[in-house]
Design an enzyme around this catalytic site. Sequence first.
Site, PDB file in Angstrom:
ATOM      1  N   GLU A 141       0.824  -1.217   0.000  1.00 49.74           N
ATOM      2  CA  GLU A 141       0.000   0.000   0.000  1.00 49.74           C
ATOM      3  C   GLU A 141       0.856   1.263   0.000  1.00 49.74           C
ATOM      4  O   GLU A 141       0.517   2.244  -0.648  1.00 49.74           O
ATOM      5  CB  GLU A 141      -0.960   0.005   1.189  1.00 49.74           C
ATOM      6  N   TYR A 200      -6.749   6.375   4.631  1.00 52.94           N
ATOM      7  CA  TYR A 200      -6.845   5.425   3.522  1.00 52.94           C
ATOM      8  C   TYR A 200      -6.005   4.166   3.778  1.00 52.94           C
ATOM      9  O   TYR A 200      -6.491   3.042   3.683  1.00 52.94           O
ATOM     10  CB  TYR A 200      -6.404   6.077   2.184  1.00 52.94           C
ATOM     11  N   ASP A 206      -9.490   5.724  -1.765  1.00 52.34           N
ATOM     12  CA  ASP A 206      -8.451   6.416  -2.533  1.00 52.34           C
ATOM     13  C   ASP A 206      -9.101   7.069  -3.748  1.00 52.34           C
ATOM     14  O   ASP A 206     -10.342   7.094  -3.861  1.00 52.34           O
ATOM     15  CB  ASP A 206      -7.332   5.434  -2.928  1.00 52.34           C
TER      16      ASP A 206
HETATM   17  N1  ADE Z   1      -3.873   0.486  -5.369  1.00 48.69           N
HETATM   18  C1  ADE Z   1      -3.801   0.674  -4.059  1.00 48.69           C
HETATM   19  N2  ADE Z   1      -3.929  -0.478  -3.391  1.00 48.69           N
HETATM   20  C2  ADE Z   1      -4.071  -1.441  -4.324  1.00 48.69           C
HETATM   21  C3  ADE Z   1      -4.221  -2.838  -4.274  1.00 48.69           C
HETATM   22  N3  ADE Z   1      -4.238  -3.470  -3.115  1.00 48.69           N
HETATM   23  N4  ADE Z   1      -4.337  -3.499  -5.434  1.00 48.69           N
HETATM   24  C4  ADE Z   1      -4.304  -2.819  -6.598  1.00 48.69           C
HETATM   25  N5  ADE Z   1      -4.166  -1.524  -6.718  1.00 48.69           N
HETATM   26  C5  ADE Z   1      -4.035  -0.826  -5.590  1.00 48.69           C
END
Ligand code: ADE
Length: 344
Positions: A32, A115, A133
């Site tokens: 993340e 987030y 997000d």
């Molecule tokens: N963008 C942010 N977290 C994500 C996730 N777990 N999988 C794909 N895109 C992402």
Amino acid sequence: MIQDNLLNWFEKNKRDLPWRKTKDAYKIWVSEIMLQQTRVDTVIEYYNRFIERFPTVEDLAAAEEQEVLKYWQGLGYYSRVRNLHKGAKIIWEQYTGVFPDHIEQVRKIPGIGAYTAGAILSIAYNLPYPAVDGNVLRVFSRVFSIKEDIAQPQTVKLIEKMVKEYIPEGRASDFTESLMELGALICVPVSPMCLACPLYHHCEARQTGIQDELPIKTKKVKSKQVHMIFCVIRYDDKILITKNPSNGLLGGMWGVPGKEVNAGGYEHTVESILSELHIQPEHIKKLGKARHVFTHMDWDMDIYMCKAANKGQINQEHRWVGRENIDDYPLPKVYQKVWEKIEW
Ligand code: ADE
């Protein structure tokens, strides 16, 4: 049901991503943080290398900052990785290396906002916290035809509240990822693929034909234009590199000596940079210009080369390195633009 359609679609269409092979909260956290400002395609390789070298909180907590930065080199936004490293030490010391599952504790870890906390707690621990997000803001704005400005914190709060209410019992993990995935694959910013969307029949924006106008987002303030001057200083076959102060933009990363031209109210020049280092130039030449775009700032860079007559007076934050040793240091992309101009 919105949730059933979404979860069924996710099950069939989800991308095979390395952080989806685990429920280890530490690994989800790493993914993340990497994904915060960086595209999935770029992150995959970095994530795999990082997890291979630092497979547990303990491994990361025990590592030297310079090595950790090296594994982030090229991803940018280096405060992310400094916080990750600090966070690993906290989790190792305070929680015996186990990533906490209480929101209050998670929010205290450096670099983790609403987030990221929601993403980790829902994806790794299946707890019903929203992870909102840009993708999720877009999906919800369209599905519920929300015409408020998503750049406003109260709009984000509103959507977080709505997402939380929609989390199906016991399915927080897949629900979070399915919303992100829908935003990434179908409900994309420009020309969303409504015909392939599992929420086609639920989407208010699609029904009224305004999907291309949502979400509403006011423009962020213009980037600050900053005029920088850099000097590649050479003595014999070595070049002087310097470490950025630990709290700054490129903190802990290495680069070549440089200054904002107008920093501190007076005009810095190649000569003033050299004189601070007590280096006498034998020869100075302009190598050219380069530009680098950060989130809130654009650097306009004048790049010079100086052949030095002496090695100057340098401290621990400086090193004379040969071409073959430069790879031992974490060097952000912006300095690679400087590096490329050197005629060896
Ligand atoms: N963008 C942010 N977290 C994500 C996730 N777990 N999988 C794909 N895109 C992402």
